[in-house]
Write an enzyme that holds these catalytic residues in place. Sequence first.
Site, PDB file in Angstrom:
ATOM      1  N   GLU A   1     121.638  32.864  30.563  1.00 32.78           N
ATOM      2  CA  GLU A   1     120.477  33.731  30.798  1.00 32.78           C
ATOM      3  C   GLU A   1     120.572  34.292  32.206  1.00 32.78           C
ATOM      4  O   GLU A   1     120.925  33.574  33.148  1.00 32.78           O
ATOM      5  CB  GLU A   1     119.140  32.965  30.713  1.00 32.78           C
TER       6      GLU A   1
ATOM      7  N   GLU B   1     107.887  39.638  25.428  1.00 30.26           N
ATOM      8  CA  GLU B   1     107.333  38.662  24.485  1.00 30.26           C
ATOM      9  C   GLU B   1     105.899  38.325  24.900  1.00 30.26           C
ATOM     10  O   GLU B   1     105.680  37.613  25.876  1.00 30.26           O
ATOM     11  CB  GLU B   1     108.206  37.415  24.449  1.00 30.26           C
TER      12      GLU B   1
ATOM     13  N   LYS C   1     104.569  34.503  25.371  1.00 28.46           N
ATOM     14  CA  LYS C   1     105.128  33.553  26.319  1.00 28.46           C
ATOM     15  C   LYS C   1     104.005  32.941  27.140  1.00 28.46           C
ATOM     16  O   LYS C   1     103.036  33.608  27.502  1.00 28.46           O
ATOM     17  CB  LYS C   1     106.124  34.253  27.263  1.00 28.46           C
TER      18      LYS C   1
ATOM     19  N   GLU D   1     106.609  36.176  32.951  1.00 27.96           N
ATOM     20  CA  GLU D   1     107.367  35.627  31.819  1.00 27.96           C
ATOM     21  C   GLU D   1     107.333  36.550  30.603  1.00 27.96           C
ATOM     22  O   GLU D   1     108.231  36.500  29.764  1.00 27.96           O
ATOM     23  CB  GLU D   1     106.807  34.262  31.425  1.00 27.96           C
TER      24      GLU D   1
END
Length: 327
Positions: free
Chosen positions: A249, A298, A301, A308
């Site tokens: 990542e 997202e 999250k 995030e």
Amino acid sequence: MGLFNAKDSKAPMAPILLFLGFLISGLELTGAQVGVCYGRNGNNLPAEGEVIGLYNSNGIGRMRIYEPYHPTLDALRGSNIELIIGILNNNLQALTDAATATDWVQNNVRNYSPDVKFLYIAVGNEVHPNDAEAQFVLPAMQNIQNAIVSANLQDQIKVSTAIDTTLLGNSYPPSAGVFSDSASSYINPIITFLVNNGAPLLANVYPYFSYTDPDGNRGYQNLFDALLDSLYSALEKAGAPNLQIVVSESGWPSDGGTAATVENAGTYYNNLINHVKGGTPKRPGQAIETYLFSMFDENLKAVPPELERHFGLFSPDKQPKYQLTFG
């Protein structure tokens, strides 16, 4: 994901744009090996088939997923996308049972191979030495490996785990990188397992601040290289100088935090894609297999921090946030 704590480096801080403007070496660049992580913590994301279509239409040839979600695996059949498949931390204890691990490999790997091109199995993500799950990581890895060997897939699929850079006790200068005392007893047996099985270490690397580091005759112009070379130095001190690292990542948020803008994130992703073709100062000329985080924003999250929810390369409506070339 782990963000580097700049104050621990005792390094002078440089303006954020210094880091964003990666130093690209004059070395001949080898082929990039860039994938994108696909997280599903959103209630507005595209259907699985559309996601795979978006990977293919953008020339993204590698994917990381965090659990064996069968609709994703079904959609990946015949796509030629190479895959990191993850095992969630809360499933590790169950996989210390050999029969359970064998069933896991049967249901989530053998039932899909070779139609799905598995590269790595990430047994746990960012497990820390003091976490309750830490004791289960290596036994689960061993059982999954044994099941992979029984399936005669050990040459195609490597078993690993994904760490973050908080396991480093010292990371500055990068040549002095070493795993912390508390992390060593956890990570050293895992390193031995990886070396014995020819598997890489997966590492989540998140530069969020930058500094310039004149480390001997190596010039560090960005924190990505410094963190990665700190990990390589730590592996050397742990007796594994030839163990490869896959950056499982790396990303930059477009909102929700300091310097989290679309402009900065786009610059980061563009420069990272180019930069990993050429390696680090410690290992120049060696392309770094890297997975950008993440495919979509997202909205489910956990927050805080708000950032995030803003690591996506694409909005949930499949519109690109940045102009990126993955080839």
